[in-house]
Design an enzyme around this catalytic site. Structure first.
Site, PDB file in Angstrom:
ATOM      1  N   ASP A 108     -96.160  25.218  -4.936  1.00  0.00           N
ATOM      2  CA  ASP A 108     -95.591  24.758  -5.879  1.00  0.00           C
ATOM      3  C   ASP A 108     -95.353  23.014  -5.491  1.00  0.00           C
ATOM      4  O   ASP A 108     -95.211  22.817  -4.321  1.00  0.00           O
ATOM      5  CB  ASP A 108     -94.369  25.251  -6.036  1.00  0.00           C
ATOM      6  CG  ASP A 108     -93.936  25.250  -7.574  1.00  0.00           C
ATOM      7  OD1 ASP A 108     -94.538  24.238  -8.319  1.00  0.00           O
ATOM      8  OD2 ASP A 108     -93.036  25.866  -7.942  1.00  0.00           O
TER       9      ASP A 108
ATOM     10  N   ARG B  96    -101.205  26.732 -12.505  1.00  0.00           N
ATOM     11  CA  ARG B  96    -100.438  26.653 -13.718  1.00  0.00           C
ATOM     12  C   ARG B  96    -100.727  25.717 -14.523  1.00  0.00           C
ATOM     13  O   ARG B  96    -100.752  24.474 -13.888  1.00  0.00           O
ATOM     14  CB  ARG B  96     -98.782  26.631 -13.180  1.00  0.00           C
ATOM     15  CG  ARG B  96     -98.084  27.710 -13.450  1.00  0.00           C
ATOM     16  CD  ARG B  96     -97.626  27.837 -14.754  1.00  0.00           C
ATOM     17  NE  ARG B  96     -96.527  27.192 -15.154  1.00  0.00           N
ATOM     18  CZ  ARG B  96     -95.301  27.318 -14.318  1.00  0.00           C
ATOM     19  NH1 ARG B  96     -94.955  28.253 -13.665  1.00  0.00           N
ATOM     20  NH2 ARG B  96     -94.363  26.595 -14.495  1.00  0.00           N
TER      21      ARG B  96
ATOM     22  N   ASP C 117     -92.640  25.106 -16.920  1.00  0.00           N
ATOM     23  CA  ASP C 117     -91.871  26.224 -17.134  1.00  0.00           C
ATOM     24  C   ASP C 117     -91.727  27.018 -18.312  1.00  0.00           C
ATOM     25  O   ASP C 117     -91.314  26.099 -19.025  1.00  0.00           O
ATOM     26  CB  ASP C 117     -90.884  26.390 -16.088  1.00  0.00           C
ATOM     27  CG  ASP C 117     -91.064  26.153 -14.579  1.00  0.00           C
ATOM     28  OD1 ASP C 117     -92.156  25.801 -14.320  1.00  0.00           O
ATOM     29  OD2 ASP C 117     -90.301  26.427 -13.878  1.00  0.00           O
TER      30      ASP C 117
HETATM   31  C1  9PG Z   1     -88.599  27.274  -8.330  1.00  0.00           C
HETATM   32  C2  9PG Z   1     -89.546  27.010  -9.704  1.00  0.00           C
HETATM   33  C3  9PG Z   1     -90.597  28.220  -9.993  1.00  0.00           C
HETATM   34  C4  9PG Z   1     -91.137  27.883 -11.303  1.00  0.00           C
HETATM   35  C5  9PG Z   1     -92.132  26.388 -10.908  1.00  0.00           C
HETATM   36  C6  9PG Z   1     -91.087  25.565 -10.315  1.00  0.00           C
HETATM   37  O1  9PG Z   1     -86.942  19.876 -12.473  1.00  0.00           O
HETATM   38  N1  9PG Z   1     -87.839  20.116 -12.802  1.00  0.00           N
HETATM   39  O2  9PG Z   1     -88.475  19.304 -13.583  1.00  0.00           O
HETATM   40  C7  9PG Z   1     -88.358  21.603 -12.378  1.00  0.00           C
HETATM   41  C8  9PG Z   1     -89.850  21.689 -13.026  1.00  0.00           C
HETATM   42  C9  9PG Z   1     -90.308  22.981 -12.661  1.00  0.00           C
HETATM   43  C10 9PG Z   1     -89.868  23.887 -11.783  1.00  0.00           C
HETATM   44  C11 9PG Z   1     -88.615  23.624 -11.339  1.00  0.00           C
HETATM   45  C12 9PG Z   1     -87.934  22.233 -11.450  1.00  0.00           C
HETATM   46  O3  9PG Z   1     -90.243  25.022 -11.498  1.00  0.00           O
HETATM   47  O4  9PG Z   1     -92.787  25.979 -11.928  1.00  0.00           O
HETATM   48  O5  9PG Z   1     -92.182  28.783 -11.542  1.00  0.00           O
HETATM   49  O6  9PG Z   1     -91.275  28.479  -9.047  1.00  0.00           O
HETATM   50  O7  9PG Z   1     -90.417  25.822  -9.369  1.00  0.00           O
HETATM   51  O8  9PG Z   1     -87.766  26.258  -8.057  1.00  0.00           O
END
Ligand code: 9PG
Length: 532
Positions: free
Chosen positions: A307, A362, A366
């Site tokens: 990720d 992906r 999310d």
């Molecule tokens: C775990 C998650 C999950 C999830 C991933 C990712 O702050 N943000 O913009 C942000 C976006 C996506 C995100 C987390 C923070 O999710 O897509 O499935 O694994 O990390 O932390």
């Protein structure tokens, strides 16, 4: 050099080093190419940089508000183009012509971007000259041709059906621990999932990929427990990031990607800390990444959700001068090879540079237990953050990537418990998952009503016939499904947004938010898992 081209009855003036006719279009070569169209296009297809980045058809005169605050931008889009107000996108741009046909300009190479100004569509590469495909046709013809061209150049992920995944994130978030996971494994046992995937929350720190004290038996024991229950053990990591509080950051400051002034390149803010990226052009970093992946395999995990991968392709000063997406692709290749035959799901990942090296990607932001978070979408103009509408919008615009990897639209929900979505919204996510053929959930079986559980089991077993009937419409086993309600961007609230944007750019506010969120999650998990 100017080239006068006829494409399907359209006269185009092209500027490029070279131009040659190919089946169904034209192949250009150059570091910069431009196409002068004989008429004004109606819409522009904006392709986001990484998994979460906004991808949509937009009106050619539509100005998409800039997302706030700047601190969070690197997590949403390519920061180099975040302030470009023209219709623009990564690697590919397409326009809808007045007669409904699609004209597509796309690079068969990395480090590229496309923008539209009036009747002029231009593409450029941050590195050397590359090949560009120009093609005209129906939407599916044009995008299919591009997908086959990238496949010939970069390869594709493994064939066959994607595994069905139970993922810990969308129910437990970071509040996981071995005691709770053992109980969930017990509940999931016997259900038709191939993979039980442990998400964020197991690691000591972002950068220190060792079990934290909520996993006293260690990761090997956890993987064994998952395997004994009949599932492939899956694990989440963000291998290209390091937070300042990590040992990695302290012990190897020289591994961080830096800007021209020698400062670590900002990679966003999450987990209550600023995010920094590793310099993936450094041989020591590549060696460390390979050994990390081998360690995960040795623990017994054979499904890796990697990720926040965009961190590896951020602009910065790389020692060997390697272009940023090439450096990222090389790092992904190193991890891919070290993972052996493990399944690799890329997330938060620059799309085209990941092709051929991941089994799944992906393709949207999310999902969340809510359709929309107005704070993010209306006040901050951020369409890359969690929420069902954001996820559906971007995913439905990326279905053409299907020949290149398993297209992951994120999880679906069946539960009512701790879910704010109406059944129609949950149904839409399920239909999208059916269209993608990717089935995953985080629903804890003990949270499901008997009917919800029966529906989940039916969904996991289903293999519906999917037929596309329009840009946003499908027939799923003959039943009409329409995703168009998720497509329009919610109207921005500018004045209140300026204030909230300012607040959201303060580190102390983000830290406080993180702390409050963690506390309420811990309370929730305590409530749900106390007793028995
Ligand atoms: C775990 C998650 C999950 C999830 C991933 C990712 O702050 N943000 O913009 C942000 C976006 C996506 C995100 C987390 C923070 O999710 O897509 O499935 O694994 O990390 O932390």
């Amino acid at each position: 050099m100017a080239h006068h081209c006829e494409l399907d009855g359209i006269t185009i003036e092209a500027q490029a080093d070279e131009a040659a006719a190919v089946a169904n279009g034209m192949m250009l070569r150059g570091r910069e190419v431009t196409l002068e169209l004989p008429f004004a296009p109606v819409r522009f297809y904006r392709h986001g940089w990484q998994s979460w980045s906004l991808t949509t058809w937009q009106g050619t005169g539509e100005r998409i508000p800039r997302s706030k605050p700047a601190l969070l931008l690197p997590m949403q889009t390519d920061p180099r183009y975040a302030r470009d107000d023209r219709p623009n996108g990564s690697w590919v741009g397409a326009v809808e012509l007045p007669d409904g046909r699609i004209l597509l300009l796309a690079s068969i190479g990395l480090e590229t971007h496309v923008a539209l100004e009036g009747n002029r569509l231009s593409g450029w590469c941050e590195a050397g000259p590359v090949k560009w495909l120009v093609t005209v046709g129906t939407e599916s013809e044009a995008f299919n041709r591009y997908a086959s061209a990238i496949q010939s150049a970069l390869g594709r992920g493994r064939a066959g059906d994607p595994p069905r995944v139970w993922c810990s994130w969308y129910s437990l978030h970071a509040a996981i621990g071995e005691r709770i996971l053992h109980r969930v494994i017990g509940q999931v046992t016997g259900m038709p999932f191939e993979v039980f995937q442990v998400d964020d929350g197991w690691q000591a720190r972002i950068g220190d990929w060792e079990a934290n004290d909520k996993f006293p038996s260690g990761m090997e024991a956890l993987a064994a427990r998952i395997r004994d229950a009949g599932f492939v053990p899956g694990l989440w990591l963000a291998p290209l990031l390091a937070v300042p509080s990590s040992r990695l950051h302290r012990e190897h400051p020289e591994w961080l990607l830096r800007d021209g002034k020698g400062k670590p390149v900002p990679a966003g803010f999450n987990w209550g800390e600023p995010l920094h990226a590793l310099d993936d052009a450094r041989p020591e970093v590549l060696a460390w990444l390979a050994s990390l992946m081998r360690k995960v395999r040795a623990w017994g995990f054979s499904y890796a959700k990697l990720d926040f991968l965009y961190a590896g392709a951020l602009p910065g000063v790389r020692g060997n001068g390697m272009p940023r997406e090439a450096a990222y692709r090389n790092a992904l290749r190193v991890m891919r090879e070290a993972l052996g035959d493990a399944y690799l799901l890329a997330c938060g990942a620059p799309v085209v540079p990941s092709v051929g090296l991941c089994d799944a990607l992906r393709v949207g932001p999310d999902v969340a237990a809510a359709r929309d978070v107005p704070r993010d979408s209306r006040l901050l103009a951020n369409h890359a953050t969690p929420g069902a509408r954001n996820a559906v919008r971007t995913t439905v615009h990326r279905l053409w990537l299907d020949p290149l990897f398993h297209v992951d639209p994120d999880v679906v929900y069946f539960r009512t418990h701790r879910c704010g979505m109406h059944s129609a919204e949950k149904g839409l996510l399920r239909d999208l998952a059916s269209v993608c053929g990717f089935r995953a959930t985080s629903d804890i079986p003990g949270w499901l009503e008997p009917q919800e559980r029966a529906d989940l089991l039916a969904f996991l077993a289903s293999r519906p016939r999917v037929r596309r009937t329009g840009r946003y419409t499908f027939a799923v086993d003959g039943r009409p499904v329409d995703f168009s309600a998720a497509v329009p961007l919610p109207a921005p609230m500018r004045l209140a947004g300026a204030l909230v944007g300012w607040l959201a750019g303060r580190r102390w506010v983000l830290r406080l938010f993180d702390r409050l969120q963690r506390r309420s999650l811990a309370r929730m998990v305590q409530e749900d898992f106390s007793g028995s």
